[in-house]
Design a protein around this motif. Structure first.
Motif, PDB file in Angstrom:
ATOM      1  N   MET A   1       0.846  -1.184   0.000  1.00  0.00           N
ATOM      2  CA  MET A   1       0.000   0.000   0.000  1.00  0.00           C
ATOM      3  C   MET A   1       0.886   1.240   0.000  1.00  0.00           C
ATOM      4  O   MET A   1       2.074   1.167   0.299  1.00  0.00           O
ATOM      5  N   HIS A   2       0.299   2.398  -0.356  1.00  0.00           N
ATOM      6  CA  HIS A   2       1.078   3.615  -0.501  1.00  0.00           C
ATOM      7  C   HIS A   2       0.771   4.610   0.617  1.00  0.00           C
ATOM      8  O   HIS A   2      -0.363   4.705   1.087  1.00  0.00           O
TER       9      HIS A   2
ATOM     10  N   GLN B   1       5.217   6.600  -1.192  1.00  0.00           N
ATOM     11  CA  GLN B   1       5.975   5.384  -1.427  1.00  0.00           C
ATOM     12  C   GLN B   1       5.216   4.151  -0.972  1.00  0.00           C
ATOM     13  O   GLN B   1       4.300   4.229  -0.155  1.00  0.00           O
ATOM     14  N   GLU B   2       5.617   3.041  -1.520  1.00  0.00           N
ATOM     15  CA  GLU B   2       5.021   1.765  -1.138  1.00  0.00           C
ATOM     16  C   GLU B   2       5.642   1.314   0.174  1.00  0.00           C
ATOM     17  O   GLU B   2       6.863   1.231   0.307  1.00  0.00           O
ATOM     18  N   VAL B   3       4.797   1.037   1.149  1.00  0.00           N
ATOM     19  CA  VAL B   3       5.245   0.556   2.451  1.00  0.00           C
ATOM     20  C   VAL B   3       4.409  -0.665   2.828  1.00  0.00           C
ATOM     21  O   VAL B   3       3.336  -0.898   2.257  1.00  0.00           O
TER      22      VAL B   3
ATOM     23  N   HIS C   1      -2.070  10.167   6.001  1.00  0.00           N
ATOM     24  CA  HIS C   1      -2.345  10.244   4.567  1.00  0.00           C
ATOM     25  C   HIS C   1      -1.784   8.960   3.950  1.00  0.00           C
ATOM     26  O   HIS C   1      -0.613   8.891   3.554  1.00  0.00           O
ATOM     27  N   ALA C   2      -2.595   7.930   3.890  1.00  0.00           N
ATOM     28  CA  ALA C   2      -2.170   6.619   3.396  1.00  0.00           C
ATOM     29  C   ALA C   2      -3.392   5.867   2.895  1.00  0.00           C
ATOM     30  O   ALA C   2      -4.519   6.137   3.328  1.00  0.00           O
TER      31      ALA C   2
ATOM     32  N   THR D   1       8.699   2.883   9.103  1.00  0.00           N
ATOM     33  CA  THR D   1       9.923   2.473   9.788  1.00  0.00           C
ATOM     34  C   THR D   1      10.501   1.223   9.148  1.00  0.00           C
ATOM     35  O   THR D   1      11.715   1.128   8.916  1.00  0.00           O
ATOM     36  N   SER D   2       9.646   0.258   8.848  1.00  0.00           N
ATOM     37  CA  SER D   2      10.107  -0.976   8.203  1.00  0.00           C
ATOM     38  C   SER D   2      10.847  -0.672   6.913  1.00  0.00           C
ATOM     39  O   SER D   2      11.934  -1.202   6.650  1.00  0.00           O
ATOM     40  N   LYS D   3      10.235   0.184   6.102  1.00  0.00           N
ATOM     41  CA  LYS D   3      10.820   0.492   4.796  1.00  0.00           C
ATOM     42  C   LYS D   3      12.152   1.213   4.948  1.00  0.00           C
ATOM     43  O   LYS D   3      13.145   0.870   4.289  1.00  0.00           O
ATOM     44  N   ARG D   4      12.196   2.217   5.794  1.00  0.00           N
ATOM     45  CA  ARG D   4      13.428   2.985   5.949  1.00  0.00           C
ATOM     46  C   ARG D   4      14.558   2.132   6.506  1.00  0.00           C
ATOM     47  O   ARG D   4      15.694   2.190   6.025  1.00  0.00           O
TER      48      ARG D   4
END
Length: 712
Positions: free
Chosen positions: A1-2, A16-18, A127-128, A433-436
């Motif tokens: 999802m974005h 971004q996709e997270v 905002h997601a 956090t996971s993505k970063r």
């Protein structure tokens, strides 16, 4: 999802996709239809992020002071990591949205899939495309509800709380200073309540909008001729019964102006971000005015028990909580007692969100409310997200569950760069956090599902979550046949410890707790010096106070400071003397909140050694935080804050002083990984970990028994 995110350091904003958010206990997963941009709160955040580092520092002097304090205590490396973690993090934006429930968590009974809902809360109602929200920050809507209007949920509840703090009656008068979104909504609510409303703003356009839509009975610009006299005439010579300040400014004008226009013994409610250093004379003192603050959405805000645990306040005793304020606002919309459709002056598709924020920052054209619209026909996936092209596996294949500040500053940077060490997956509560973390530390993917980080590609799990989930995740990791490193404590319940002991005996895998202090270079030198003779030890910790509403003080989530922190020091003394604890007694200084965070502990060990732990939350921060004394066979030693070691024996004392504090985090992670590479063993024996954990539980038992000595 974005999801829309921004980096505080560069100001870069990107959709971004997270990973899909995790549905925790007491939470609902919502597919957003609309979210609202708050020009005030979010606008200032975006503006600050786009400033230079010097500009950021000027806006946040308190945070600059924290950085300087960290530099003094922990040195440049740790300070740099802490600062860069903040600057490089993907920060979510948004705190007010509406959509439909697509999943419900454990214990949720008031919502079901398909419900229309409005949500609130920074970090939740983002905002997601999809958000995870606690039940007390989410309200159910009527089936026919207008979701675009309902998305003003947070702003409406904040304004509602400001009106409630004014405590006005039918026929009384109120001046609203500042007719932005919050002030405008407050005026609408006041008007619907039968209150005479006078609106003031520095902007002619804002006043005109309020007048044109019959939001105020009288609208005036702040610099209008005779503005105070006009307000006096409109209130029949008395002045306003209440003044709500909904402005955002560093000027003292709103608070002093409020004093001038309020009636004697009137109320002034601060709803916006304004200073309150009013002039005592001629108005505030002589009128005996009452100053009140409106705390966000209302009672329950910032209360961990209410917001995170979902425990409501009884209605007869707290009539209007933040959730009930949201419900009242939504009821006004549904019954059409207020109409806010005209407030949305701009609507952007979600993928054009950056353009929407550019408008907020540049103010290139007039706007009031800005809505983001989502493509609800888009399929939502829970699949893991690839962040690296690497696919190879080594001898030690690591995944992280949880990756907050401590993990990013002390664990992740210290994982050895070796061909036989592979970074596999990252799973955290928040997708950003996971993505970063996955990108920065070069993991192969970030995930939503536990199964993704507990599959056959991972053989070593690092658990760095909040304390209440340590035990369950350690157990799941062992049951999945993984080695496991868990940040202290091992668990919060004795029943969890029993289950972990059994699971480890079956899996025969390494279990390591993050007791880093025993790995400090000065500790290594100290232990070598004092040898293996029976010894007496004193460990004094000037811990400092932590508010009772902080999560670590919560018995269910953080376990309190004995289980959450004192275990560190029990382990340290166990390591120094080289034998396991056998008996413990403890007494805590009485305190009003019964936190048990100022206490003395006496521990007896198998080899005859004894140790005293003095853990004090009632001292001055100016004093050294950690201080150790050891006495053994004619040798004495002191260790101060893991920066200075003094050895006393024959002759002149020997002193070793480090340039920067070193509590052994790097050495600990390296030792753990190298142990797995060499023989699959952890550098701390499982027997010691169990003994330290049991001792922590027995400390609590001894306190309950009035300091009685307890066998371990």
């Amino acid at each position: 999802m974005h999801q829309l995110t921004q980096k505080l350091g560069s100001g870069d904003m990107v959709i971004q996709e997270v990973p899909y958010p995790q549905v925790g206990k007491g939470m609902v997963i919502v597919k957003n239809h609309y979210s609202i941009i708050s020009a005030g709160t979010e606008g200032s955040t975006v503006v600050a992020a786009r400033k230079s580092l010097i500009g950021k520092a000027k806006e946040r002097p308190q945070q600059v002071k924290q950085v300087i304090d960290t530099l003094k205590k922990q040195g440049p490396v740790q300070t740099y990591r802490a600062v860069m973690k903040k600057l490089d993090a993907y920060s979510p934006l948004g705190y007010s949205c509406a959509g439909e429930v697509i999943e419900v968590g454990e214990g949720v009974t008031e919502f079901e899939v398909g419900d229309k809902v409005a949500c609130a809360g920074a970090g939740y109602a983002n905002h997601a495309e999809v958000v995870a929200v606690p039940v007390n920050l989410c309200v159910k809507l009527e089936h026919e509800a207008n979701l675009k209007d309902a998305a003003y949920n947070t702003l409406g509840a904040i304004s509602m709380q400001g009106v409630r703090q004014a405590d006005l009656r039918l026929g009384e008068s109120c001046v609203v200073i500042g007719l932005g979104l919050l002030g405008h909504l407050a005026a609408l609510i006041l008007k619907a309540s039968g209150v005479t409303v006078i609106g003031i703003d520095v902007s002619e356009a804002a006043v005109k909008q309020a007048v044109d839509h019959n939001v105020v009975d009288l609208g005036l610009t702040r610099n209008a001729a005779g503005v105070e006299e006009q307000i006096l005439n409109a209130t029949k010579g008395h002045g306003a019964d209440a003044v709500i300040i909904a402005a955002a400014t560093s000027s003292l004008d709103p608070i002093n102006f409020a004093g001038a226009i309020a009636r004697k013994k009137g109320k002034v409610v601060v709803l916006g971000a304004v200073p309150t250093g009013f002039d005592r004379d001629p108005y505030w003192y002589r009128k005996e005015l009452e100053l009140k603050m409106a705390c966000s959405y209302g009672p329950g805000r910032y209360d961990l028990t209410y917001e995170e645990k979902g425990i409501d306040y009884p209605l007869p005793y707290v009539r209007w909580t933040e959730k009930r304020n949201m419900e009242a606002f939504q009821n006004l919309l549904t019954t059409k007692r207020i109409d806010i459709g005209y407030l949305t002056t701009h609507e952007f598709e979600f993928d054009k969100a950056k353009a929407a924020f550019d408008l907020v920052v540049s103010k290139s054209e007039p706007f009031t409310g800005i809505s983001l619209k989502y493509d609800t026909s888009k399929a939502i996936s829970k699949a893991k997200i690839t962040t690296s092209d690497a696919t190879k596996l080594g001898k030690v294949n690591i995944s992280f569950i949880g990756a907050g500040s401590y993990a990013q500053g002390n664990l992740l940077p210290n994982i050895p760069e070796a061909s036989e060490v592979t970074r596999v997956g990252v799973l955290t509560n928040t997708g950003t956090t996971s993505k970063r973390v996955a990108e920065k530390f070069k993991f192969q993917f970030c995930a939503t599902e536990e199964a993704d980080v507990l599959d056959e590609n991972t053989n070593t799990v690092f658990v760095a979550t909040r304390h209440d989930s340590h035990g369950p995740y350690v157990l799941k990791s062992l049951q999945a046949n993984k080695h496991v490193f868990v940040e202290k404590p091992l668990c919060l319940l004795e029943s969890e410890l029993d289950a972990i002991i059994e699971a480890q005996s079956v899996a025969n895998k390494a279990v390591m707790v993050g007791f880093n202090r025993r790995f400090s270079p000065l500790t290594t030198k100290l232990k070598k010096t004092v040898g293996t003779n029976p010894m007496t030890m004193i460990y004094r910790i000037n811990a400092g106070a932590i508010p009772k509403d902080t999560w670590i003080q919560d018995a269910e989530i953080g376990g309190g400071r004995i289980l959450g922190e004192v275990c560190h020091f029990i382990d340290y003394l166990t390591y120094l003397n080289g034998s396991l604890p056998t008996k413990v007694s403890a007494s805590a200084l009485p305190d009003a909140n019964q936190l048990n965070d100022t206490l003395n502990i006496l521990i007896q060990f198998e080899n005859g050694s004894s140790g005293v732990i003095g853990y004090y939350a009632n001292g001055s921060k100016a004093m050294t935080k950690e201080y150790v004394e050891v006495f053994s066979a004619g040798t004495s030693a002191t260790l101060s804050d893991f920066k200075e070691l003094k050895i006393y024996g024959k002759g002149k004392p020997k002193k070793t002083k480090l340039l920067n504090q070193n509590k052994g985090q790097k050495e600990m992670v390296t030792a753990f990984v190298n142990g797995l590479l060499e023989d699959g063993q952890a550098p701390i024996s499982f027997e010691e970990i169990v003994a330290v954990t049991k001792t922590s539980f027995k400390v609590l038992e001894s306190i309950k028994r009035g300091g009685e000595q307890v066998d371990i």
